[in-house]
Design an enzyme around this catalytic site. Structure first.
Site, PDB file in Angstrom:
ATOM      1  N   HIS A  19     -29.613  43.625  45.535  1.00 11.73           N
ATOM      2  CA  HIS A  19     -28.177  43.452  45.318  1.00 11.73           C
ATOM      3  C   HIS A  19     -27.381  43.795  46.570  1.00 11.73           C
ATOM      4  CE1 HIS A  19     -24.272  45.039  43.476  1.00 11.73           C
ATOM      5  NE2 HIS A  19     -24.281  43.759  43.178  1.00 11.73           N
ATOM      6  N   ARG A  20     -26.723  42.794  47.135  1.00 15.84           N
ATOM      7  CA  ARG A  20     -25.989  42.936  48.402  1.00 15.84           C
ATOM      8  C   ARG A  20     -26.944  43.393  49.518  1.00 15.84           C
ATOM      9  NH1 ARG A  20     -20.705  46.317  46.036  1.00 15.84           N
ATOM     10  NH2 ARG A  20     -20.631  45.241  44.040  1.00 15.84           N
ATOM     11  N   GLU A  46     -29.385  39.072  46.805  1.00 18.55           N
ATOM     12  CA  GLU A  46     -28.103  38.604  46.286  1.00 18.55           C
ATOM     13  C   GLU A  46     -27.064  38.993  47.323  1.00 18.55           C
ATOM     14  OE1 GLU A  46     -24.264  39.342  43.919  1.00 18.55           O
ATOM     15  OE2 GLU A  46     -25.342  40.597  45.347  1.00 18.55           O
ATOM     16  N   ASP A  48     -22.635  38.293  48.513  1.00 19.78           N
ATOM     17  CA  ASP A  48     -21.328  37.805  48.074  1.00 19.78           C
ATOM     18  C   ASP A  48     -20.671  37.033  49.214  1.00 19.78           C
ATOM     19  OD1 ASP A  48     -21.260  39.427  45.512  1.00 19.78           O
ATOM     20  OD2 ASP A  48     -21.477  41.024  47.000  1.00 19.78           O
ATOM     21  N   HIS A  61     -18.187  41.711  49.734  1.00 20.12           N
ATOM     22  CA  HIS A  61     -17.896  41.788  48.300  1.00 20.12           C
ATOM     23  C   HIS A  61     -16.405  41.829  47.997  1.00 20.12           C
ATOM     24  CE1 HIS A  61     -17.268  43.775  44.395  1.00 20.12           C
ATOM     25  NE2 HIS A  61     -18.366  43.124  44.026  1.00 20.12           N
ATOM     26  N   GLU A 121     -23.658  34.586  45.640  1.00 26.35           N
ATOM     27  CA  GLU A 121     -22.595  34.756  44.650  1.00 26.35           C
ATOM     28  C   GLU A 121     -21.276  34.328  45.278  1.00 26.35           C
ATOM     29  OE1 GLU A 121     -21.718  38.624  42.836  1.00 26.35           O
ATOM     30  OE2 GLU A 121     -19.902  37.683  42.012  1.00 26.35           O
ATOM     31  N   LYS A 123     -17.534  34.325  45.416  1.00 26.31           N
ATOM     32  CA  LYS A 123     -16.406  35.142  44.948  1.00 26.31           C
ATOM     33  C   LYS A 123     -15.140  34.295  44.964  1.00 26.31           C
ATOM     34  CE  LYS A 123     -18.140  39.280  44.207  1.00 26.31           C
ATOM     35  NZ  LYS A 123     -18.401  39.627  42.799  1.00 26.31           N
ATOM     36  N   ASP A 243     -29.903  47.517  43.505  1.00 27.27           N
ATOM     37  CA  ASP A 243     -29.586  48.043  44.842  1.00 27.27           C
ATOM     38  C   ASP A 243     -30.847  48.548  45.546  1.00 27.27           C
ATOM     39  OD1 ASP A 243     -26.825  47.674  44.362  1.00 27.27           O
ATOM     40  OD2 ASP A 243     -26.654  49.658  43.450  1.00 27.27           O
TER      41      ASP A 243
HETATM   42  O1  G3P Z   1     -24.795  39.136  41.095  1.00 27.74           O
HETATM   43  C1  G3P Z   1     -24.650  40.279  40.359  1.00 27.74           C
HETATM   44  C2  G3P Z   1     -23.554  41.189  40.857  1.00 27.74           C
HETATM   45  O2  G3P Z   1     -23.488  41.091  42.243  1.00 27.74           O
HETATM   46  C3  G3P Z   1     -22.224  40.845  40.279  1.00 27.74           C
HETATM   47  O3  G3P Z   1     -21.265  41.807  40.519  1.00 27.74           O
HETATM   48  O4  G3P Z   1     -19.386  42.836  41.643  1.00 27.74           O
HETATM   49  O5  G3P Z   1     -21.686  43.386  42.391  1.00 27.74           O
HETATM   50  O6  G3P Z   1     -20.718  41.154  42.878  1.00 27.74           O
HETATM   51  P1  G3P Z   1     -20.758  42.316  41.932  1.00 27.74           P
HETATM   52 MG    MG Z   2     -22.409  40.126  43.788  1.00 27.47          MG
END
Ligand code: G3P
Ligand code: MG
Length: 250
Positions: A19-20, A46, A48, A61, A121, A123, A243
């Site tokens: 995640h990120r 993943e 953003d 993000h 992702e 945004k 994470d």
């Molecule tokens: O892709 C899952 C997650 O990244 C969604 O929420 O706010 O962390 O981008 P956020």
């Molecule tokens: Mg995300």
């Protein structure tokens, strides 16, 4: 006959997404974070994506740089040239000093070199007034990816997914939800998407079994404790966005 995922007690290795980047151990949405994910053995990251005021696609993000850098400012007031003066690493740890907010144009080839697949992702921020500009920009950058790089597109905005589908009907699309809407299957069909990325706290056995029976994949975000998902793999949970991939790669 039982399918492979119904026999599993955890995610397949290629179903663990950083995640990120590996944001538990390196600054989020930076090249350092993506390298850390690769070092942990993750196969997917993943990240953003948003646009600066000049239309440059960047990997970040928030709508400002305040939380994840030593600078302050709104993306709408920035150009690509401004990024070189922004330290996006020191806030996380001194050894990451000088890390940059990366351009999507730089991240796509770098992830190819690292052997990482990409969950982009998209945004939707208020200053991004043209969905067409946003999605076309993402699409164009993804065209430059290495042949071995797999991509999927996720968003909380179904219109962003629809626009990506219009650009290439082969995109693997994931609808993001924090809470599962009652009419989730109908909503998914209107995109069309075959995958849901759901906040892990909103998972239930009944939903997962229903989704699995319809051939819908479900990944949980953002879970940093494998014990919390134990009961869900047998019910059909497909993957996890975390994470700290190392927790699930043990
Ligand atoms: O892709 C899952 C997650 O990244 C969604 O929420 O706010 O962390 O981008 P956020
Ligand atoms: Mg995300």
């Amino acid at each position: 006959m039982m399918t492979q995922h119904l026999l599993a007690s955890g995610p397949a290795k290629n179903e663990i997404q950083a995640h990120r980047g590996a944001s538990a151990v390196a600054p989020e949405n930076t090249i350092a974070g993506f390298k850390a994910a690769a070092e942990q053995g993750a196969q997917w990251v993943e990240l953003d994506v948003a646009l600066l005021g000049d239309g440059t696609a960047v990997v970040i993000h928030d709508v400002t740089v305040d939380r994840c850098s030593s600078s302050k400012g709104h993306l709408k007031d920035m150009t690509a040239a401004d990024l070189s003066g922004i330290d996006a690493g020191s806030w996380f740890g001194e050894r990451f000093k000088g890390e940059r907010i990366p351009l999507l144009a730089d991240v796509v080839p770098e992830l190819g070199r690292l052997g990482l697949n990409i969950n982009v992702e998209i945004k939707q921020h208020p200053h991004q007034t043209s969905l067409e500009q946003l999605t076309k920009t993402v699409h164009e950058h993804l065209q430059t990816r290495a042949a071995h790089t797999q991509v999927m597109i996720s968003s909380f905005d179904p219109d962003a997914l629809r626009a990506m589908h219009a650009l290439d009907a082969n995109y693997d699309l994931a609808m993001l939800w924090s809470k599962l809407p009652e009419d989730w299957a109908d909503r998914l069909a209107t995109v069309p998407a075959q995958t849901i990325h759901l906040l892990y706290k909103s998972l239930s056995i009944g939903f997962l079994e229903d989704a699995a029976s319809r051939g819908i994949k479900v990944r949980a975000w953002t879970c940093n404790d494998p014990r919390l998902l134990t009961s869900f793999w047998l019910a059909g949970l497909t993957g996890v966005i975390t994470d700290d991939p190392s927790l699930f790669l043990k």
